[in-house]
Scaffold this motif. Structure first.
Motif, PDB file in Angstrom:
ATOM      1  N   UNK A  67     -27.259 -23.974 -91.346  1.00  0.00           N
ATOM      2  CA  UNK A  67     -28.001 -22.777 -91.730  1.00  0.00           C
ATOM      3  C   UNK A  67     -28.757 -22.245 -90.515  1.00  0.00           C
ATOM      4  N   UNK A  68     -28.867 -20.936 -90.431  1.00  0.00           N
ATOM      5  CA  UNK A  68     -29.567 -20.333 -89.297  1.00  0.00           C
ATOM      6  C   UNK A  68     -31.080 -20.515 -89.439  1.00  0.00           C
ATOM      7  N   UNK A  69     -31.824 -19.899 -88.541  1.00  0.00           N
ATOM      8  CA  UNK A  69     -33.285 -20.030 -88.534  1.00  0.00           C
ATOM      9  C   UNK A  69     -33.920 -19.591 -89.844  1.00  0.00           C
ATOM     10  N   UNK A  70     -33.299 -18.655 -90.544  1.00  0.00           N
ATOM     11  CA  UNK A  70     -33.854 -18.132 -91.790  1.00  0.00           C
ATOM     12  C   UNK A  70     -33.290 -18.812 -93.027  1.00  0.00           C
ATOM     13  N   UNK A  71     -32.429 -19.815 -92.825  1.00  0.00           N
ATOM     14  CA  UNK A  71     -31.857 -20.540 -93.950  1.00  0.00           C
ATOM     15  C   UNK A  71     -30.584 -19.931 -94.509  1.00  0.00           C
ATOM     16  N   UNK A  72     -30.010 -18.969 -93.787  1.00  0.00           N
ATOM     17  CA  UNK A  72     -28.750 -18.365 -94.239  1.00  0.00           C
ATOM     18  C   UNK A  72     -27.582 -19.240 -93.814  1.00  0.00           C
ATOM     19  N   UNK A  73     -26.584 -19.430 -94.691  1.00  0.00           N
ATOM     20  CA  UNK A  73     -25.437 -20.269 -94.336  1.00  0.00           C
ATOM     21  C   UNK A  73     -24.623 -19.657 -93.201  1.00  0.00           C
ATOM     22  N   UNK A  74     -24.131 -20.540 -92.342  1.00  0.00           N
ATOM     23  CA  UNK A  74     -23.282 -20.126 -91.220  1.00  0.00           C
ATOM     24  C   UNK A  74     -21.852 -20.558 -91.536  1.00  0.00           C
ATOM     25  N   UNK A  75     -20.879 -20.155 -90.730  1.00  0.00           N
ATOM     26  CA  UNK A  75     -19.481 -20.512 -90.997  1.00  0.00           C
ATOM     27  C   UNK A  75     -19.256 -22.021 -91.149  1.00  0.00           C
ATOM     28  N   UNK A  76     -20.036 -22.831 -90.451  1.00  0.00           N
ATOM     29  CA  UNK A  76     -19.902 -24.280 -90.572  1.00  0.00           C
ATOM     30  C   UNK A  76     -20.154 -24.738 -92.008  1.00  0.00           C
ATOM     31  N   UNK A  77     -21.103 -24.132 -92.680  1.00  0.00           N
ATOM     32  CA  UNK A  77     -21.390 -24.486 -94.069  1.00  0.00           C
ATOM     33  C   UNK A  77     -20.171 -24.205 -94.944  1.00  0.00           C
ATOM     34  N   UNK A  78     -19.565 -23.052 -94.750  1.00  0.00           N
ATOM     35  CA  UNK A  78     -18.377 -22.685 -95.532  1.00  0.00           C
ATOM     36  C   UNK A  78     -17.245 -23.683 -95.294  1.00  0.00           C
ATOM     37  N   UNK A  79     -17.078 -24.119 -94.039  1.00  0.00           N
ATOM     38  CA  UNK A  79     -16.034 -25.099 -93.720  1.00  0.00           C
ATOM     39  C   UNK A  79     -16.265 -26.406 -94.472  1.00  0.00           C
ATOM     40  N   UNK A  80     -17.514 -26.852 -94.529  1.00  0.00           N
ATOM     41  CA  UNK A  80     -17.824 -28.082 -95.270  1.00  0.00           C
ATOM     42  C   UNK A  80     -17.627 -27.885 -96.762  1.00  0.00           C
ATOM     43  N   UNK A  81     -18.051 -26.751 -97.257  1.00  0.00           N
ATOM     44  CA  UNK A  81     -17.890 -26.445 -98.677  1.00  0.00           C
ATOM     45  C   UNK A  81     -16.411 -26.484 -99.078  1.00  0.00           C
TER      46      UNK A  81
END
Length: 86
Positions: A67-81
């Motif tokens: 997650x970025x500085x503001x807690x928004x998911x980044x592409x890495x999160x989607x890959x894990x999901x």
């Protein structure tokens, strides 16, 4: 020996490479027999909370977490999901 940062890779490409690597690791984890999947450990959630924050040495360019500085998911999160079938 002093610290030096010479990574000139542009941020979008670095993010892409990071996501590819995370996907590869998560896929390898999921390929293990279920009885061998104890845990998948990450160093943190938000970039601003990363152990890689280095005080005076921190140039703000590292984006190591899901997650970025503001807690928004980044592409890495989607890959894990996707790898974990969520």
């Amino acid at each position: 020996m002093g610290r030096s940062r010479t990574d000139l890779t542009r941020t979008p490409r670095r993010r892409e490479l990071q996501t590819e690597r995370v996907r590869e690791i998560a896929d390898a984890f999921m390929a293990l027999p279920e009885r061998q999947r104890f845990a998948f450990t990450v160093w943190g959630l938000r970039d601003r909370d990363s152990v890689l924050r280095r005080g005076d040495w921190d140039d703000g360019r590292d984006e190591p977490l899901m997650f970025d500085w503001l807690g928004r998911p980044k592409p890495m999160f989607k890959a894990l999901e996707e790898a974990f079938g969520a």
